[in-house]
Design a protein around this motif. Sequence first.
Motif, PDB file in Angstrom:
ATOM      1  N   THR A 189       0.813  -1.375   0.053  1.00  0.00           N
ATOM      2  CA  THR A 189       0.029   0.097  -0.030  1.00  0.00           C
ATOM      3  C   THR A 189       0.900   1.323  -0.067  1.00  0.00           C
ATOM      4  O   THR A 189       0.753   2.277  -0.840  1.00  0.00           O
ATOM      5  N   GLU A 203       0.526   3.766  -3.271  1.00  0.00           N
ATOM      6  CA  GLU A 203      -0.721   4.749  -3.038  1.00  0.00           C
ATOM      7  C   GLU A 203       0.053   6.024  -2.289  1.00  0.00           C
ATOM      8  O   GLU A 203      -0.344   7.210  -2.209  1.00  0.00           O
ATOM      9  N   ASP A 204       1.580   5.727  -1.694  1.00  0.00           N
ATOM     10  CA  ASP A 204       2.223   6.888  -1.022  1.00  0.00           C
ATOM     11  C   ASP A 204       3.475   7.137  -1.666  1.00  0.00           C
ATOM     12  O   ASP A 204       4.068   8.382  -1.527  1.00  0.00           O
ATOM     13  N   THR A 225      -6.411   0.975  -8.303  1.00  0.00           N
ATOM     14  CA  THR A 225      -6.759   1.706  -7.098  1.00  0.00           C
ATOM     15  C   THR A 225      -7.633   2.911  -7.484  1.00  0.00           C
ATOM     16  O   THR A 225      -7.582   3.704  -8.189  1.00  0.00           O
ATOM     17  N   ASP A 236      -9.384   8.336  -3.950  1.00  0.00           N
ATOM     18  CA  ASP A 236      -9.762   8.261  -2.565  1.00  0.00           C
ATOM     19  C   ASP A 236     -10.144   7.003  -2.022  1.00  0.00           C
ATOM     20  O   ASP A 236     -10.767   6.605  -1.020  1.00  0.00           O
ATOM     21  N   ASN A 237      -9.138   5.750  -2.245  1.00  0.00           N
ATOM     22  CA  ASN A 237      -9.238   4.473  -1.798  1.00  0.00           C
ATOM     23  C   ASN A 237      -9.350   4.465  -0.152  1.00  0.00           C
ATOM     24  O   ASN A 237      -9.734   3.688   0.485  1.00  0.00           O
ATOM     25  N   HIS A 238      -8.508   5.407   0.410  1.00  0.00           N
ATOM     26  CA  HIS A 238      -7.819   5.261   1.663  1.00  0.00           C
ATOM     27  C   HIS A 238      -9.340   5.520   2.619  1.00  0.00           C
ATOM     28  O   HIS A 238      -9.412   5.136   3.510  1.00  0.00           O
ATOM     29  N   ARG A 295      -1.985   9.554  -1.000  1.00  0.00           N
ATOM     30  CA  ARG A 295      -2.969   9.727   0.196  1.00  0.00           C
ATOM     31  C   ARG A 295      -2.798  10.963   1.010  1.00  0.00           C
ATOM     32  O   ARG A 295      -1.740  11.587   0.921  1.00  0.00           O
TER      33      ARG A 295
END
Length: 308
Positions: free
Chosen positions: A164, A168-169, A210, A213-215, A295
């Motif tokens: 992740t 994502e980061d 992904t 705004d999956n988080h 994110r």
Amino acid sequence: MTAVAGTTDLDQFVRTGDRYPTRVSNTPAFIDRAEPTVWGDRSSTGMCGAQELDAHERDGFVQVPRLLTPDEVAGYQAELDRLANDPAVRADQRCVIEKSSEEVRSIFEVHRISEAIGRLVRDERMLSRARQILGSDVYVHQSRINYKPGLGGGGFYWHSDFETWHAEDGMPGPRAVSCSISLTDNHPFNGCLMIMPGSHRTFVSCVGETPEDNHLSSLKEQEIGTPDPDSISKLAERHGIAMMTGDAGGATFFDSNCMHGSGDNITPYPRSNIFLVFNSVENTCVEPFSAPKPRPAHVGSRDFTPVR
């Protein structure tokens, strides 16, 4: 690079500089880790002994019993209770509420919300070990507290944090270490942390894309970025599963690429912990490798200032 099922070819992503492509293929794959697990010089001084470093290199994790004193445990437990019952904290975007109840699940960037946990981040018991393992100065990529109340605390499905953080980061490599500090006794039956020893040496490339705004959903229940059942089964057959049990005050330092998870807590015995993620200042995040945008900073920090 090994396909888990069928055939796959992710070489095009490797050639463009992404050693760990994920969420870009319809077929999962195993990618062998090239980087070390322990980056520091074994002769360097610090809180980690030779046996601890050996265990971390071999298994991807090391348990440190009685990292906190009983008085410290009581103080941090009171702090967690205070935060969970503070209306301003509950209304903050950094607070995550359980899907099935109004209970607090996690509070992120907690070292900036709580002075007590801010001091803990700078404590040599944490900082010294992180520097030894990562072989450099470190910064806090993420901090949070996790609540798993009795009779309803939700679990965390099998996953690698690095998958992740990379997707994502924008974390380039698995040169980060997490520290989970138990504030309650961890039993095999109350949703304890489980890790597959040695799984840190294999990166599982996951399927799917992904979403934007999956988080917002993944912090409550992760779906994208979790391995397929066949990959989990193969890793479990290869490595087995270890349960991180022990008394309150103990800690587990584990590699960012360890395959880990925890079950729901259907017992009356709560489980809570402080979770600190240290990343090397030589491994700072870039643009996400498999997401439209990074994110929010409270989930994956973009402040790379070394912890002093």
